[in-house]
Design a protein around this motif. Structure first.
Motif, mmCIF file in Angstrom:
data_model
loop_
_atom_site.group_PDB
_atom_site.id
_atom_site.type_symbol
_atom_site.label_atom_id
_atom_site.label_comp_id
_atom_site.label_asym_id
_atom_site.label_seq_id
_atom_site.Cartn_x
_atom_site.Cartn_y
_atom_site.Cartn_z
ATOM 1 N N LYS A 132 0.812 -1.221 0.000
ATOM 2 C CA LYS A 132 0.000 0.000 0.000
ATOM 3 C C LYS A 132 0.842 1.266 0.000
ATOM 4 C CE LYS A 132 -3.793 2.218 2.561
ATOM 5 N NZ LYS A 132 -4.714 2.076 3.722
ATOM 6 N N TYR A 133 1.923 1.298 0.777
ATOM 7 C CA TYR A 133 2.676 2.520 0.969
ATOM 8 C C TYR A 133 4.027 2.547 0.266
ATOM 9 C CZ TYR A 133 -0.734 3.414 4.665
ATOM 10 O OH TYR A 133 -1.893 3.634 5.374
ATOM 11 N N GLY A 134 4.464 1.409 -0.252
ATOM 12 C CA GLY A 134 5.806 1.367 -0.823
ATOM 13 C C GLY A 134 6.848 1.104 0.243
ATOM 14 N N HIS A 135 8.065 0.841 -0.198
ATOM 15 C CA HIS A 135 9.103 0.405 0.722
ATOM 16 C C HIS A 135 9.418 1.434 1.803
ATOM 17 C CE1 HIS A 135 10.647 -2.352 -2.745
ATOM 18 N NE2 HIS A 135 9.587 -2.838 -2.135
ATOM 19 N N ALA A 136 9.704 2.670 1.414
ATOM 20 C CA ALA A 136 10.181 3.672 2.361
ATOM 21 C C ALA A 136 9.166 3.940 3.466
ATOM 22 C CB ALA A 136 10.516 4.969 1.619
ATOM 23 N N LYS A 137 7.954 4.288 3.101
ATOM 24 C CA LYS A 137 6.941 4.647 4.085
ATOM 25 C C LYS A 137 6.561 3.457 4.956
ATOM 26 C CE LYS A 137 2.685 7.362 4.422
ATOM 27 N NZ LYS A 137 1.618 8.049 3.650
ATOM 28 N N ALA A 138 6.465 2.276 4.360
ATOM 29 C CA ALA A 138 6.080 1.083 5.125
ATOM 30 C C ALA A 138 7.128 0.733 6.171
ATOM 31 C CB ALA A 138 5.864 -0.092 4.176
ATOM 32 N N ILE A 139 8.399 0.833 5.805
ATOM 33 C CA ILE A 139 9.471 0.484 6.744
ATOM 34 C C ILE A 139 9.477 1.432 7.932
ATOM 35 C CG2 ILE A 139 11.993 0.394 7.000
ATOM 36 C CD1 ILE A 139 12.060 -0.584 4.040
ATOM 37 N N VAL A 140 9.224 2.713 7.695
ATOM 38 C CA VAL A 140 9.180 3.690 8.778
ATOM 39 C C VAL A 140 7.943 3.484 9.646
ATOM 40 C CG1 VAL A 140 8.987 6.142 9.345
ATOM 41 C CG2 VAL A 140 10.534 5.396 7.520
ATOM 42 N N LEU A 141 6.768 3.340 9.015
ATOM 43 C CA LEU A 141 5.522 3.184 9.767
ATOM 44 C C LEU A 141 5.515 1.919 10.607
ATOM 45 C CD1 LEU A 141 2.835 4.295 7.140
ATOM 46 C CD2 LEU A 141 3.594 5.550 9.171
ATOM 47 N N ALA A 142 6.131 0.854 10.109
ATOM 48 C CA ALA A 142 6.112 -0.429 10.822
ATOM 49 C C ALA A 142 6.762 -0.334 12.193
ATOM 50 C CB ALA A 142 6.827 -1.490 9.990
ATOM 51 N N ARG A 143 7.683 0.593 12.367
ATOM 52 C CA ARG A 143 8.343 0.745 13.665
ATOM 53 C C ARG A 143 7.342 1.041 14.780
ATOM 54 N NH1 ARG A 143 13.659 -0.826 14.507
ATOM 55 N NH2 ARG A 143 14.990 -0.158 12.792
ATOM 56 N N PHE A 144 6.241 1.659 14.442
ATOM 57 C CA PHE A 144 5.290 2.111 15.451
ATOM 58 C C PHE A 144 4.132 1.132 15.670
ATOM 59 C CE2 PHE A 144 7.511 5.748 13.825
ATOM 60 C CZ PHE A 144 7.763 6.518 14.947
#
Length: 224
Positions: free
Chosen positions: A124-136
């Motif tokens: 849904k968000y692509g690699h960059a955004k997904a990797i950052v969001l997953a931290r939370f």
């Protein structure tokens, strides 16, 4: 001026690995690095209290507090960042080397649900955004790293964005706890309710996603 030790001065008789206060009392700042490494790098660490551990550590860095242990803010920040970043890279490497097989062998329903959510985030968000969001997002931050390796996310892309996400996640929670402890006198008296609140907030995205998935499933089964 006294400097807080990297290890806790003494360890309790028994350590509850799911309780942030117990972990910090037993192992001090170094325990944060170990826990975050396990939570973000090893598929067995998805139940560990990453969010509450970081926030509680920040609270316990405030000078003059009455908490179970006194910690050093620089040490906590260094250990938090190191554990989160190294753990994510190890998780990615595990995924590249056979993470799909390890995940398939697991019988944990929560782990498989987290993997499905991680795949959705990447799509849904692509690699960059997904990797950052997953931290939370608890559990998702455990499985997204090996899943990124399984799905062939480029190593440089993963390294860059997991560093960004790891820095924001760890520093925001630690400094948030420290700021609250510094601005509200004797806040450490309410440590348990505060930790419970942090856990509840961190689980909110998971609860909302489960609700969304159930509604979508219901709409599909009953198109009327």
């Amino acid at each position: 001026m006294a400097v807080a030790p990297l290890f806790a001065a003494s360890a309790p008789q028994a350590v509850n690995v799911l309780d942030a206060g117990s972990l910090l009392s037993a192992f001090g700042a170094l325990g944060i690095a170990v826990v975050l490494f396990a939570e973000t790098g090893l598929l067995v660490g998805f139940l560990l209290p990453g969010d509450s551990l970081l926030f509680t550590a920040g609270l316990l860095c405030v000078p003059g507090g009455n908490g179970p242990v006194s910690l050093s803010l620089p040490q906590v920040l260094i250990c938090s960042v190191a554990g989160a970043l190294v753990g994510a890279q190890v998780g990615y490497w595990i995924g590249r080397r056979g993470g799909r097989t390890l995940l398939a062998r697991s019988k944990s329903r929560k782990l498989h649900e987290g993997a499905a959510r991680a795949e959705e985030l990447l799509a849904k968000y692509g690699h960059a955004k997904a990797i950052v969001l997953a931290r939370f997002v608890p559990i998702v931050r455990t499985v997204l790293n090996p899943l990124a390796g399984v799905l062939g996310v480029p190593a440089r892309v993963f390294a860059l964005w997991q560093i960004v996400g790891g820095l924001v996640w760890t520093c925001a929670l630690v400094l948030g706890g420290y700021a609250l402890g510094s601005s509200v006198p004797n806040i450490d008296r309410y440590l348990l309710p505060l930790v419970a609140l942090v856990v509840a907030v961190s689980l909110t995205p998971v609860a909302l996603e489960i609700l969304r998935a159930r509604r979508a499933r219901t709409a599909t089964e009953d198109p009327r």
